[in-house]
Write a protein that holds these residues in place. Structure first.
Motif, PDB file in Angstrom:
ATOM      1  N   SER A 166      39.637  49.098  40.123  1.00 23.39           N
ATOM      2  CA  SER A 166      40.566  48.709  41.181  1.00 23.39           C
ATOM      3  C   SER A 166      39.897  48.623  42.542  1.00 23.39           C
ATOM      4  N   ILE A 169      38.241  44.588  42.071  1.00 26.59           N
ATOM      5  CA  ILE A 169      38.642  43.979  40.812  1.00 26.59           C
ATOM      6  C   ILE A 169      38.010  42.608  40.604  1.00 26.59           C
ATOM      7  N   ASP A 170      37.694  41.893  41.673  1.00 25.76           N
ATOM      8  CA  ASP A 170      37.105  40.562  41.530  1.00 25.76           C
ATOM      9  C   ASP A 170      35.775  40.599  40.788  1.00 25.76           C
ATOM     10  N   ALA A 173      36.908  41.745  36.778  1.00 23.87           N
ATOM     11  CA  ALA A 173      38.182  41.298  36.191  1.00 23.87           C
ATOM     12  C   ALA A 173      38.038  40.903  34.726  1.00 23.87           C
ATOM     13  N   SER A 174      36.950  40.240  34.375  1.00 24.26           N
ATOM     14  CA  SER A 174      36.789  39.774  32.991  1.00 24.26           C
ATOM     15  C   SER A 174      36.707  40.944  32.018  1.00 24.26           C
ATOM     16  N   ILE A 177      40.345  42.635  31.872  1.00 24.82           N
ATOM     17  CA  ILE A 177      41.388  41.854  31.212  1.00 24.82           C
ATOM     18  C   ILE A 177      41.076  41.608  29.736  1.00 24.82           C
ATOM     19  N   ALA A 217      44.872  43.699  38.958  1.00 25.61           N
ATOM     20  CA  ALA A 217      44.128  42.598  38.342  1.00 25.61           C
ATOM     21  C   ALA A 217      44.910  41.290  38.301  1.00 25.61           C
TER      22      ALA A 217
END
Length: 515
Positions: A166, A169-170, A173-174, A177, A217
Motif C-alpha cells: 500500500s 501500489i503503482d 500492483a501486478s 492483483i 489497488a
C-alpha cells in the motif's frame, strides 16, 4: 494458545476501554510507536488496540535484546540466541534475515523481525532514504506469509505485505492483483476440510486486509467482478452471525464493513450508478436483517454502517430498466429497501436500546452511531429527501475526526469516507497520521475524500432549461454556502456566455459582465 489468541480472547469490556485510556505517546512507546490520534472511529470492534499492543511488545522485546547485547563485554553476545547476529535496522536487512532457514531463525524470532518490519513500513511514507517499494521484496513477503507457521507470524507477515504494498501500489500492483489478493480470497471462506487452519482472528483480519488492499489497488478502476465478492462477504457474514464459535461476530463485522468498502469502489470507479443500484437493492434487505433483535451488537453496528452507506450512495434514477413482467405503479420509486419505515424503526430502537450487558460508555457510543445512521437514512430515503439534503445550507454532520497534527484534523462527514478510513487505519495503524501529513506523496487522502463531482444521474438534469446545473457544485463531502454557490454559478454562467460570444466572434472587451 498463542499470544494473539490469549490477548484477543480476553473480556471485551477490557477491549472497549482500551482505545483512549491506554493510548501512549511516542515518547512512552518503544521506537516511537505512537497513536495516530484517531477520534470517534469505532475501531475496537476489530481489536486494533490489542493487536497493536502485541506488536509493540514484540518491538520492545527486540529493542531490549539489542540493548543487552551491546552491554555484554563490549562486542560479546549470547551465542545461544541466533537473533543477536541478525541485522534489523532496515526493511532490506530484515527481509534478508527472514530468508534464512528456520534452523537459524525460529518462529519466535521471525515474529520479532516481522513486528519490527511493520513498524519501519508504517512510521513514515516510503520510500525512506531512497529505498523504494519493489516487486522482489513484495514477492518475498508474500512467501513469508504463505510459509508462516504460528498465528502471530501469519498475522504479522500479512500486515507487512498489505502495508508494504500500500505504500507504493503503482510499483507492485501486478504482484498484488495477480498473486496475493486471489490467494487471500481463497482463505476468506471456510472449507469443509479446513479443520481450524484459519482461526476466527486470522479470518477477520484477512477480510479487512483484503478489502483494504483492494481499496488501495483498485480505487478509480472499473472493479470488474467486485459485485460477486460483495455477495460472498454478505454470505460470510450470515454464516458467522449464526455461528457459536468464539468471537464469530468479528468475522461478520469485518465482512459487512469490507462489503461497504468494495461498494464504495464500484461507486467511484463506474461511469454509471445503475449496476450499483441493482447490487444495493439485492444486498440491502439481507443486511437489514442484522439490525433486528437477537444479533450481536458488534454485528448490528457494522450492519448499520453498511445500510447508511447504501442509502448514501443509492441513485434514484428515473430511467432504470424494469422487468416487463412486473407491474410497477406510477408512483413507485426505486429505493435500497422496499419499506424504509421498517429500517427507520429498527435503527431508532437501536439508538435508544438499553441493556445491562454493556457499559455506559459502550451504550453511549452505540447510541451515537445509530443516531448518525438514522439521520442518513432519513435524509436519503427518497429522491426528494436527497435533493433537500444536498441543497441544505447546514453543515454536514461529522461522523468522525482524525488528527493529522496538533493543529490540524480531518473531519469525516460521509459513510463513504468513514469506512475507507477505518480500513486505512488497519493498514497503517499508528502511522496513518504520517501518511496523511504527507498525502501529496502517498495519495492516502485521495482515497478518503468523497468524489468531488456528483455521480448521481438524477442530479445531472437539474436546471436543464438554463444549461446551468447548480447541483454540480455541491458534493456529499462538504456543504457549500449560498454565497459560494452563487459565486460559482455566476462563474459558470460567464464561461457559458463567453463560449456563446466566441461563436459570434465577439471578444470579452466588447461586453461587460456584471454580477
Amino acid at each position: 494458545m498463542s499470544d494473539l489468541q490469549r490477548i484477543l480472547q480476553s473480556p471485551r469490556s477490557m477491549n472497549r476501554s482500551h482505545s483512549k485510556a491506554s493510548v501512549r505517546s511516542a515518547s512512552q512507546t518503544p521506537l516511537g510507536y505512537a497513536s495516530d490520534n484517531s477520534e470517534d472511529v469505532d475501531e475496537d470492534d476489530w481489536n486494533y488496540g490489542k493487536i497493536d499492543d502485541l506488536i509493540i511488545s514484540k518491538i520492545a522485546s527486540l529493542n531490549d535484546d539489542d540493548g543487552e547485547s551491546a552491554s555484554r563485554n563490549g562486542s560479546q553476545v549470547n551465542l545461544s540466541d541466533p537473533l543477536k547476529f541478525l541485522k534489523t535496522h532496515t526493511i532490506d536487512e530484515i527481509i534478508t534475515s527472514l530468508s534464512l532457514p528456520r534452523t537459524q531463525v525460529s518462529s519466535a524470532s521471525r515474529e520479532l523481525l516481522l513486528a519490527q518490519m511493520y513498524h519501519l513500513i508504517i512510521k513514515s511514507p516510503l520510500p525512506i532514504d531512497g529505498v523504494a517499494v519493489n516487486e522482489r521484496n513484495t514477492e518475498l513477503l508474500v512467501d513469508f506469509w504463505k510459509d508462516a507457521r504460528s498465528e502471530n507470524e501469519r498475522l504479522f507477515a500479512f500486515r507487512c505485505v498489505v502495508a508494504y504494498a500500500s505504500s507504493d501500489i503503482d510499483e507492485v500492483a501486478s504482484v498484488v492483483i495477480s498473486d496475493f489478493l486471489p490467494y487471500v480470497l481463497n482463505d476468506l471462506t471456510p472449507k469443509d476440510n479446513e479443520d481450524g487452519a484459519v482461526s476466527v482472528t486470522l479470518r477477520s483480519n484477512y477480510i479487512i486486509g483484503y478489502c483494504a488492499l483492494s481499496l488501495v489497488a483498485m480505487d478509480g478502476s472499473g472493479c470488474n467482478g467486485v459485485e460477486d465478492i460483495v455477495t460472498m462477504l454478505i454470505d460470510l457474514a450470515e454464516g458467522y452471525d449464526a455461528s457459536s464459535e468464539l468471537n464469530a461476530e468479528d468475522v461478520a463485522s469485518a465482512a459487512l464493513q469490507g462489503a461497504g468498502v468494495l461498494i464504495s469502489l464500484i461507486f467511484k470507479g463506474r461511469s454509471t450508478t445503475r449496476g450499483l443500484d441493482e447490487l444495493i437493492q439485492d444486498v440491502c434487505p439481507r443486511v437489514v436483517v442484522f439490525l433486528e433483535a437477537g444479533h450481536h451488537i458488534i454485528t448490528q453496528k457494522a450492519a448499520g454502517k453498511l445500510v447508511a452507506l447504501m442509502y448514501e450512495l443509492f441513485d434514484f434514477q428515473d430511467d432504470i430498466e424494469k422487468d416487463d413482467n412486473e407491474d410497477y405503479g406510477d408512483e413507485e420509486e426505486l429505493s435500497p429497501y422496499f419499506d424504509v419505515s421498517e429500517v427507520l424503526s429498527l435503527v431508532k430502537e437501536l439508538a435508544t436500546l438499553s441493556s445491562k450487558k454493556v457499559s455506559k460508555k459502550e451504550k453511549k457510543e452505540s447510541h451515537s452511531l445509530f443516531r448518525d445512521v438514522l439521520r442518513t437514512v432519513e435524509t436519503h430515503a427518497s429522491k426528494t429527501d436527497r435533493l433537500a439534503e444536498q441543497n441544505s445550507l447546514e453543515e454536514p454532520s461529522v461522523l468522525s475526526h482524525l488528527k493529522i497534527s496538533k493543529s490540524k484534523s480531518l473531519s469525516i462527514t460521509s459513510w463513504y469516507s468513514y469506512l475507507r478510513l477505518v480500513h486505512l487505519r488497519w493498514i497503517f495503524s499508528s502511522g496513518l497520521h504520517s501518511q496523511l501529513a504527507n498525502s501529496s506523496e502517498s495519495g492516502i487522502k485521495d482515497l478518503i475524500d468523497f468524489p468531488e463531482q456528483s455521480k448521481y444521474q438524477f442530479s445531472r438534469n437539474i436546471e436543464e432549461d438554463s444549461g446551468i446545473g447548480e447541483r454540480e457544485f455541491t458534493t456529499k463531502s462538504k456543504a457549500v454556502n449560498s454565497k459560494t454557490r452563487t459565486k460559482e454559478i455566476n462563474s459558470a454562467r460567464e464561461d457559458k456566455l463567453r463560449e456563446t460570444l466566441e461563436t459570434l466572434n465577439v471578444t470579452d472587451g466588447d461586453i461587460v459582465l456584471s454580477h
